[in-house]
Write an enzyme that holds these catalytic residues in place. Structure first.
Site, PDB file in Angstrom:
ATOM      1  N   GLU A 162       2.923   3.531   8.432  1.00 42.67           N
ATOM      2  CA  GLU A 162       1.476   3.537   8.176  1.00 42.67           C
ATOM      3  C   GLU A 162       0.793   4.632   8.974  1.00 42.67           C
ATOM      4  O   GLU A 162      -0.146   5.290   8.504  1.00 42.67           O
ATOM      5  CB  GLU A 162       0.861   2.169   8.494  1.00 42.67           C
ATOM      6  CG  GLU A 162       1.374   1.048   7.605  1.00 42.67           C
ATOM      7  CD  GLU A 162       1.286   1.380   6.124  1.00 42.67           C
ATOM      8  OE1 GLU A 162       0.191   1.699   5.639  1.00 42.67           O
ATOM      9  OE2 GLU A 162       2.341   1.344   5.447  1.00 42.67           O
ATOM     10  N   THR A 214       0.827  -1.217   0.000  1.00 42.03           N
ATOM     11  CA  THR A 214       0.000   0.000   0.000  1.00 42.03           C
ATOM     12  C   THR A 214       0.863   1.271   0.000  1.00 42.03           C
ATOM     13  O   THR A 214       0.785   2.079   0.915  1.00 42.03           O
ATOM     14  CB  THR A 214      -0.916   0.032   1.238  1.00 42.03           C
ATOM     15  OG1 THR A 214      -0.071  -0.032   2.412  1.00 42.03           O
ATOM     16  CG2 THR A 214      -1.893  -1.113   1.258  1.00 42.03           C
ATOM     17  N   ASP A 261      15.111   3.561  20.043  1.00 41.69           N
ATOM     18  CA  ASP A 261      14.851   2.173  19.648  1.00 41.69           C
ATOM     19  C   ASP A 261      15.758   1.310  20.530  1.00 41.69           C
ATOM     20  O   ASP A 261      15.394   1.003  21.659  1.00 41.69           O
ATOM     21  CB  ASP A 261      15.144   2.058  18.147  1.00 41.69           C
ATOM     22  CG  ASP A 261      14.989   0.653  17.585  1.00 41.69           C
ATOM     23  OD1 ASP A 261      14.861  -0.291  18.369  1.00 41.69           O
ATOM     24  OD2 ASP A 261      15.010   0.499  16.345  1.00 41.69           O
ATOM     25  N   GLU A 317       1.352   7.766   7.176  1.00 43.53           N
ATOM     26  CA  GLU A 317       0.529   7.848   5.961  1.00 43.53           C
ATOM     27  C   GLU A 317      -0.931   8.112   6.312  1.00 43.53           C
ATOM     28  O   GLU A 317      -1.610   8.886   5.637  1.00 43.53           O
ATOM     29  CB  GLU A 317       0.678   6.562   5.135  1.00 43.53           C
ATOM     30  CG  GLU A 317       2.038   6.500   4.441  1.00 43.53           C
ATOM     31  CD  GLU A 317       2.335   5.173   3.747  1.00 43.53           C
ATOM     32  OE1 GLU A 317       3.268   5.135   2.946  1.00 43.53           O
ATOM     33  OE2 GLU A 317       1.642   4.169   4.036  1.00 43.53           O
ATOM     34  N   GLU A 322       8.166  -3.046  12.945  1.00 43.57           N
ATOM     35  CA  GLU A 322       9.318  -2.273  12.492  1.00 43.57           C
ATOM     36  C   GLU A 322      10.344  -3.156  11.816  1.00 43.57           C
ATOM     37  O   GLU A 322      10.977  -2.784  10.829  1.00 43.57           O
ATOM     38  CB  GLU A 322       9.972  -1.544  13.677  1.00 43.57           C
ATOM     39  CG  GLU A 322      11.065  -0.550  13.274  1.00 43.57           C
ATOM     40  CD  GLU A 322      12.501  -1.075  13.430  1.00 43.57           C
ATOM     41  OE1 GLU A 322      13.432  -0.257  13.337  1.00 43.57           O
ATOM     42  OE2 GLU A 322      12.709  -2.292  13.614  1.00 43.57           O
ATOM     43  N   HIS A 334      19.520  -9.307  16.530  1.00 41.79           N
ATOM     44  CA  HIS A 334      18.591 -10.086  15.692  1.00 41.79           C
ATOM     45  C   HIS A 334      18.779 -11.606  15.827  1.00 41.79           C
ATOM     46  O   HIS A 334      18.376 -12.350  14.926  1.00 41.79           O
ATOM     47  CB  HIS A 334      18.688  -9.684  14.212  1.00 41.79           C
ATOM     48  CG  HIS A 334      18.061  -8.338  13.936  1.00 41.79           C
ATOM     49  ND1 HIS A 334      17.730  -7.923  12.680  1.00 41.79           N
ATOM     50  CD2 HIS A 334      17.695  -7.317  14.760  1.00 41.79           C
ATOM     51  CE1 HIS A 334      17.205  -6.690  12.742  1.00 41.79           C
ATOM     52  NE2 HIS A 334      17.187  -6.303  13.991  1.00 41.79           N
ATOM     53  N   HIS A 361       9.585   0.983  18.354  1.00 42.54           N
ATOM     54  CA  HIS A 361       8.819  -0.196  17.948  1.00 42.54           C
ATOM     55  C   HIS A 361       8.735  -1.195  19.093  1.00 42.54           C
ATOM     56  O   HIS A 361       9.477  -1.109  20.069  1.00 42.54           O
ATOM     57  CB  HIS A 361       9.366  -0.830  16.680  1.00 42.54           C
ATOM     58  CG  HIS A 361      10.734  -1.445  16.752  1.00 42.54           C
ATOM     59  ND1 HIS A 361      10.942  -2.801  16.834  1.00 42.54           N
ATOM     60  CD2 HIS A 361      11.957  -0.880  16.713  1.00 42.54           C
ATOM     61  CE1 HIS A 361      12.240  -3.049  16.828  1.00 42.54           C
ATOM     62  NE2 HIS A 361      12.888  -1.905  16.758  1.00 42.54           N
TER      63      HIS A 361
END
Lengths: 743, 743
Positions: free
Chosen positions: A430, A263, A450, A433, A421, A551, A373
């Site tokens: 989003e 989108t 973060d 937006e 995130e 991660h 996030h």
């Protein structure tokens, strides 16, 4: 008689005085006395309140936040993620220390997952079909939480599924230049490339490879890049130190733009138009999979061919060969293929942001936004829960003051706990937006924390230069953890500094030119003054690309509390600093945004541009004068505005005067937006801070266009340089006219 | 004793009262009395001042303005234009009735001119080379000013130069469907088409023709379309009436976008990047020239072939034949070609805007902009000087009040006298591009009065529905010229009306969906609430496409004062109305912008969209629910904001509260902007009011996309319908969230 007269006069005097006192103090002047709001609107930031805030920020509470946040893996949209949603809501709706309001906002976003029933497989298979080696599917656990079945298999999000079989080649970092170099001696068609993290973006390693005919890409973390060379989990790596164990794998999103991929420029709500998946740009075109260096070691040391160049060599105790392609005849893998069996799939799923607000008392329609996030790849103790723990402590202290009626900020404070995130800054993008105009018109600044603590050596910050001053002020009020009588500012200046023409030696605030965290949509798409803060490394002590458990399944509470920030005092320093900045932005009568500091950074950019480009532009008959004139206008307007602020008695003038000035300060960055300047860069509209490939610290559009023209020598490419020069000149002129006298 | 006691009590009471009075009124409370600005910030519009304004607007002064403005032709960038620049500056810098400040702003813009040394020539030439007919190069003069050597030869601005020789064909209005129809029977390759004004845009007549092989286009005004059939200057047309004389030619710009053509989305300053002329889009690809109907009559009545369809027939007393192509054998022109020799050239020239301001007292950083262009094609008495005469009278009356210290508006008023409008709204568009962010952040509304009086029958207005209410209020306060005891509002309602669900029968305010005057950049590019006003026709009395002297040498002071508005009372009514609207926008405590009225218009759009599209969209599995939900949000938010305004005592609350509401009202239109929605339409970003080809009174992007998909039946085109549905739904949701509670 005299006595009587005296008594009489005395009595009259007493009665008169009583009357005067009653008349003056006892009766409110109708229509002429100051309405109660006159004082409220003139109120400035309260230094005592800041001191109270600083003293109430509790490192133990941050630690306990982290413990709770990291109980289970909470990858975006999983059950663990929902558990953190509930935790955020509970905290922000707490009647004693919560916010005015908190709620969730849902977006239906396109994510990519491995198939738990068909794990991705990397194997070495002989010509006869015998499986000679299988890469580990999951990381080796050292603590019980690492055994949680919800630890997701390491994978490359948005890598396409597929079966690739081919000879292995070592391709260094997977940069364009790496494949180009390799291609001179090796026929890459049908091969599988093994690359190490670093040098190029995750997805770029596959995007760069495909044009050469490469059919699959493996990615691993080389011990040289992350572990300062250490490899053994017997006594060197976690759980013995912060270094990455051999089976640790960095997960990550392999896409190249931010926000929901289906989108673009629209909020991903139910019923929103979605582009076909095939139209998504910037994804790996070939199967891609990250593996641990335990496996990479076995594969790379078995490769045949000639020794790769020195700068391609990593930390393994063997020579990194090019691969002829394939394994060397003397290895057990001689003539074998590497097989990649990747089963990732894409899915539109519901990802929530959790939002919370403290309503502003005087200017509720001005927002200071603080966000981080919520989703992690596994337990995400450092990324992102260190930041979330800090955010929860800040909101607890502020929320308590509000609930106790001791304080209400002048402007509204919005907290955002963004979803998804890790898949590409999706929740924050989003949000930007969906509420584009509202946020753009009302947001004073965005604060992003973060990863709060990468390491415990020094503070660092990156953001708009206009925020430099308030960050300096805040860091001077916070003592540096572990150091007697040093404040965060002085310690910071020791590690990162620069010489400013105005101030002399000061800490160096970095720039937010990329899209590394949720500030991206605020900086690049909305043009809002933003700052990203954390505690970080002593670079003299490690060359690790990032904290080594990044991660991986090892980014747990144990890891964070043992190796990153024992005692959580660096977390506390970040919370104090970020909260201090937040209160100042929310409460100051005049916004603490300094546009002369902005001018200084732009002047550095200009100097670099003139040094690098002016001579050659002159031969192309392209003048840099409009850019110089624009910057001179900006500098002049910024200084005049500073003078106006200093010479005005703003607390005693109409609140619309200070609002006018504050709007000038708030909106100056919006003038730097140009939605048409960077057509091929999704979401990038800020002509000063957009990302650039040219690697020069100057105006990004100009730098990229110049690099292109210099290489192609095409007249049409020189015209593009001229175009970008005009774009940035006019943006700066526009910003100058925002700062100049309003009429 | 009692008496003494009573006297004593009385004395004490008197003294006490005196004390109280002294204490209350005699002594200023330190730090507690209201600052003087408390009253200023609460001031609302002053109805007495409006009455004074209305009474001071002088029709004779407007007439004399017009006389002075029309002394010489003042085409953009000519010496005559510079004369009007000086006039504007003189008026706006007048010490007794001028503005606070006035200045010129220059843009270097790309214009197109005929060559005075090589006039464009249209001739009929026999096969042997004999010139059988030459079209008039200039219009026949009836008054001395029409003989001015600075009357520019009629031409098609931006038509390319070139020599075209070919057989003539009649192509009706030059619409795509006209050429398509013609092409079925006539081979158009190598022909020259003669077309009448109307039906298609000027440039479109040539753009549509070229793909069929047509090599030149003539354009004329048919007496049927403009003169209610009348043709003779002996007793029918000007100087006997307002009708166009046979040699009159409508000049005009034949480009299709607004703003300087070489600097899209950038201000056309020195050093600005300019695209190559060859890259300009939307210009006639083949030589094009307008001629008078005196010549067109001779050419068309000599054409051979079959009779054209009935709706192609015009006002000449002959049959309009298709042309075989070429002239009929029985005519003197048999077998002859038409030769077009066009010598237009493009040139970058300096075009000034003249700007003037009255600084706002309370909110100088809020602008109400009032503008009109200054340049004409010839003397331009009606277009644009009727509007400029009105603007000068408004600025004189307001300027005088300011200079006398009687008044200063709450908000700043900016007057703009735009340059080079006739070439494509250039001055206003460059202004919008140069100051994009500043104007976008601060402008409350834009008022455009270009042609103030087309005719003297009735007022008309087109603009954002949010302005309807203030226009109604203003028109009710102005008496209708020439009508006893009728106000402009009631007279207007007689001519243009509609039934509103909320108000019943009301005058119908049109929409600004095109780019007919300088409001275009404000509406479509900046998203600022705008209105365009004028006095206009009684349509029962004429079918003229526009006032007949439009863009000809006959648009002079004599024409205007004799046939358009004798006595200048309609001009006066427009000045009173526009000035009234201006004062209300500048002075009202709460901005007179009504978003519930906006909602009503959007609901009409929705109803049309549902009626036209819902069923077919359903079969494509595209739901209109998001659009319906968005509109319901907007309606709800608008009503709540109305309630808040009505239930608040805004004059006694902090001025930041009314500022908050005013910002919501001011900025709601910005939420309708989407810079990516209409890629192929230059400068169009407003998703409600953008131009549309579909001819439906509903959301333009949706309507156009639907028309395309319905005709192509391609799935990808249906996806575009879905895209536009999402764009407009999210824009309306964004606007709703601007109007909703700020936090």
């Amino acid at each position: 008689m005299l006595k009587q007269v005296l008594i009489g006069v005395l009595c009259v005097s007493v009665v008169l005085t009583a009357g005067i006192l009653i008349g003056h103090f006892g009766i409110t002047k109708s229509g002429d006395s100051a309405p109660s709001w006159v004082k409220d609107v003139a109120k400035d930031v309260d230094e005592k309140l800041i001191q109270q805030f600083l003293s109430e920020v509790d490192n133990v509470k941050i630690q306990e936040n982290l413990r709770e946040l990291t109980k289970v893996p909470h990858m975006a949209t999983t059950a663990g993620d929902e558990q953190t949603v509930q935790l955020m809501l509970k905290r922000w709706q707490n009647p004693d220390s919560g916010l005015d309001q908190a709620w969730r906002e849902e977006y239906l976003v396109y994510l990519s997952f491995p198939d738990p029933n068909k794990p991705n497989k990397i194997t070495v298979v002989s010509q006869s079909g015998t499986v000679l080696h299988t890469a580990r599917e999951k990381e080796k656990p050292y603590t019980p939480d690492q055994e949680d079945p919800d630890v997701v298999q390491p994978y490359a999000a948005y890598s396409p599924p597929g079966q690739s079989r081919g000879k292995l080649v070592y391709a260094n970092q997977g940069k364009l230049s790496d494949y180009d170099h390799l291609n001179r001696t090796v026929d890459l068609r049908g091969t599988i490339a093994i690359t190490r993290y670093g040098g190029a973006g995750r997805g770029a390693k596959a995007i760069n490879a495909a044009p050469y005919g490469v059919i699959g890409v493996l990615v691993y973390t080389d011990p040289l890049d992350m572990n300062d060379g250490l490899m053994s989990d017997v006594n060197e790596t976690y759980p013995h130190s912060w270094y990455l164990p051999p089976t640790g794998v960095e997960r990550g999103s392999y896409n190249s733009q931010f926000g929901d991929l289906l989108t673009p420029y629209l909020a991903a709500k139910e019923g929103t138009y979605r582009i076909p998946e095939a139209d998504i740009k910037g994804l790996p075109p070939i199967p891609t999979q990250p593996i641990g260096f335990e496996d990479a070691y076995i594969l790379i040391c078995a490769l045949g061919g000639d020794a790769a160049p020195t700068d391609w060599q990593g930390g393994f105790n063997c020579t990194y060969n090019y691969g002829a392609p394939g394994f060397k005849p003397t290895s057990d893998f001689n003539d074998s293929n590497v097989n990649m069996d990747i089963f990732n799939y894409g899915k539109v799923v519901n990802s929530p942001n959790v939002m919370g607000v403290i309503r502003g008392s005087v200017e509720p329609d001005r927002y200071v936004i603080y966000g981080n996030h919520r989703d992690s790849w596994v337990h995400g103790a450092i990324d992102p829960s260190s930041g979330t723990s800090v955010m929860l402590e800040i909101s607890r202290v502020l929320g308590r003051m509000v609930k106790q009626g001791k304080w209400r900020p002048r402007r509204s404070i919005i907290f955002g706990s963004w979803g998804a995130e890790e898949f590409g800054l999706i929740g924050s993008a989003e949000y930007a937006e969906e509420y584009f105009t509202k946020l753009s018109e009302r947001t004073v600044a965005y604060i992003n924390v973060d990863i709060a603590v990468f390491a415990n050596a020094t503070f660092r910050a990156a953001g708009m230069p206009s925020l430099q001053n308030v960050i300096f002020k805040a860091t001077k009020q916070v003592s540096a953890p572990g150091l007697d009588s040093t404040n965060v500012y002085d310690n910071w200046k020791r590690y990162f500094n620069k010489t400013s023409p105005t101030y002399g030696l000061i800490p160096s605030v970095g720039y937010l030119t990329g899209a590394g965290s949720d500030y991206a949509a605020f900086v690049h798409y909305l043009g809002i003054a933003s700052v990203d803060m954390s505690y970080t490394y002593d670079r003299s002590k490690t060359n690790a690309r990032i904290y080594p458990a990044y991660h991986t399944a090892y980014d747990t509470f144990d890891y964070a509390s043992t190796f990153i920030d024992p005692g959580f005092v660096s977390h506390q320093a970040v919370a104090r600093t970020a909260g201090n900045v937040l209160i100042r932005l929310a409460d100051s009568l005049v916004l603490p945004l300094n546009c002369s500091d902005y001018a200084e950074s732009l002047e550095e950019y200009l100097k670099t541009a003139v040094d690098l480009y002016q001579e050659q532009l002159h031969t192309q008959e392209i003048s840099m004068e409009p850019l110089k004139r624009a910057l001179a206008s900006f500098r002049r307007a910024a200084e005049r505005l500073d003078e106006l602020i200093h010479s005005s008695d703003l607390a005693n003038e109409t609140p619309l005067k200070v609002r006018k000035i504050n709007d000038q300060l708030m909106l100056v960055d919006r003038a730097f937006l140009n939605p048409l300047a960077f057509e091929s860069k999704y979401g990038y509209r800020h002509v000063i801070w957009a990302s650039s490939n040219a690697g020069k610290q100057t105006f990004p559009g100009l730098a990229d266009a110049f690099a292109n023209a210099e290489s192609s020598k095409l007249p049409s490419d020189w015209q593009k340089v001229h175009y970008h020069l005009s774009v940035v000149s006019q943006a700066i002129e526009g910003a100058a006219s925002m700062l100049a006298d309003v009429i």
